[in-house]
Design an enzyme around this catalytic site. Structure first.
Site: not given
Length: 474
Positions: A114, A144, A215-217, A272-274, A276
């Protein structure tokens, strides 16, 4: 004897006076760490050309962050410069400021996605204040993480640690550019690990109380050995600033992403295609678990890896390759870290019995298909002790919902069904751990429901499945 007592009293007094000194001596000393690590921490600024504004436009508005529940923000949101409108032919530039760190002497830099998203130009300022233009090698919005490259040699680098080895309570240090103040150091402790945040399914975040601000990002989080164990990424805030709850991406996760970005510019994840959900106390009781644990399978996508591997609705996944699944949010972390096509061993609880399943994980698709919502029901219904009337599903409805059986809720009267929030149009596919195949069978299961014990029910609403629990009075 009096002299002895006086001597003991004086000794006790001296010990009390020396306690603050001893406590002070035990505090960590960060000066050498900062001196060693700072040269490899960089400031990152970006420029983005803004589109021409309409003739009636005035000042550019700051983005509204208040609507992001539950107040989790990417706190280094790209803030457009507030300046008066001048000429429509001019293209004002939106600027963003963040941090990063050098991971190789030939110029590879890690930061947050970002920080550099949608940037037309990325500049990296080194510790000696020299600036280099950076090329974006690749970025992964799901974690990210972004990987940059500057053309240079012999650059200072950070030492990478192992985020799996961190412990709650240990001291950590962050270096970054809060509000543009380069190489600011702040310290704290690890508050928790393995945190899952809203809309962040593939990062087991490290939570700290280190003072982190805009700014720490993208900046590094160090342990006391001077090793990077995370990338500072997000804060929890009601004010827009630091409130003592900060989150960092584990460096093991970030480097796995960076290696894939460096190799091919994109990231492939296991899938997996689930669908949950969390196992709460009542669900644990209904499924025969001693305590809440695991990931409950609420839906299995047709022809997905889980369906092909024998995973069923109502299974509770307790282990992935011998690694325990304590919370449902652990499952995406563990599966996402696998490569598509890789074999995985799942330990599941099914109908009260432990079962082992072996299957090959698939590749996480860019966009998932949502199941279709149900249409109106067929004209057959029955009343029962739940206080709900149900109808049979037509073949067309079953096809649209991609299910083999179930019943649709037609109406809800006062009673247990109303208390648990059932609505007309909901589709009940499982009750008390039994698949519902017809209206008659549904009525039979309802009559046999135990009293004063948690009972589970799987419900499809607008194409989305979830388990709910309730208790019938005796």
């Amino acid at each position: 004897m009096l002299k002895l007592k006086s001597a003991l009293s004086l000794s006790a007094l001296l010990m009390l006076l020396l306690q603050p000194v001893a406590a002070h001596a035990e505090l960590p000393e960060f000066t050498k760490l900062v001196e060693m690590a700072s040269p490899a921490v960089v400031n990152i600024s970006t420029t983005q050309k803004a589109a021409p504004r309409n003739a009636g436009a005035g000042l550019q508005q700051m983005p509204d962050l208040e609507g992001l529940p539950p107040m989790f923000r990417e706190f280094f949101e790209r803030m457009p410069q507030m300046q008066p409108r001048q000429d429509q032919r001019q293209q004002p530039e939106a600027q963003s400021l963040g941090s990063g760190f050098i991971i190789s002497a030939d110029g590879y830099v890690l930061t947050n996605n970002h920080v550099v998203a949608d940037a037309d130009e990325i500049m990296v300022r080194l510790a000696d204040r020299s600036e280099l233009e950076a090329k974006l090698i690749g970025a992964d919005p799901r974690t990210d993480v972004a990987l940059l490259k500057v053309e240079a040699k012999g650059l200072p680098t950070v030492k990478l640690g192992n985020s799996d080895d961190i412990k709650v309570g240990e001291w950590v240090l962050a270096i970054g550019s809060p509000f543009g103040f380069d190489h600011s150091a702040t310290s704290g402790i690890i508050s928790a690990k393995g945190r899952s945040l809203p809309n962040e399914n593939y990062v087991p975040f490290i939570q700290t109380d280190v003072a982190i601000n805009p700014g720490n990002s993208g900046g590094p989080l160090f342990n006391l050995d001077g090793e990077v164990i995370g990338i500072n990424s997000q804060i929890f805030t009601r004010s827009g600033g630091y409130m003592g709850v900060s989150f960092a991406i584990p460096i093991d996760v970030a480097m796995a992403v960076a290696d894939q970005l460096k190799a091919g510019g994109k990231v492939n994840r296991g899938w997996l295609g689930v669908m949950i959900q969390e196992v709460n106390k009542d669900l644990a009781e209904s499924f025969g678990l001693d305590k809440p644990a695991g990931a409950l399978i609420a839906q299995v996508l047709e022809d997905g890896p889980a369906a092909k591997g024998g995973v069923q609705v109502g299974d509770v996944i307790l282990q992935v390759n011998d690694q325990p699944v304590i919370m449902a949010s652990d499952l995406p972390h563990l599966i996402g870290a696998l490569k598509p096509g890789e074999k995985v061993q799942l330990q599941v609880l099914r109908n009260g019995n432990s079962k082992s399943l072996s299957l090959a994980v698939g590749a996480l698709p860019a966009d998932g298909d949502e199941p279709l919502a149900a249409n109106a029901a067929a004209p057959q219904h029955n009343d029962n002790r739940l206080g709900v009337s149900v109808d049979a599903l037509s073949a067309e409805q079953k096809n649209e919902l991609d299910i083999q059986a179930g019943v649709m809720v037609k109406s809800v009267a006062e009673g247990p069904a109303a208390m648990i929030g059932l609505r007309p149009g909901d589709v009940i596919t499982h009750l008390n751990n039994q698949p519902i195949t017809s209206v008659a069978q549904f009525q039979t299961v309802v009559k046999q429901l135990p009293a004063n014990r948690s009972v589970s029910m799987r419900v499809l609403r607008q194409g989305r499945a979830s388990f709910i629990t309730f208790k019938l009075p005796g």
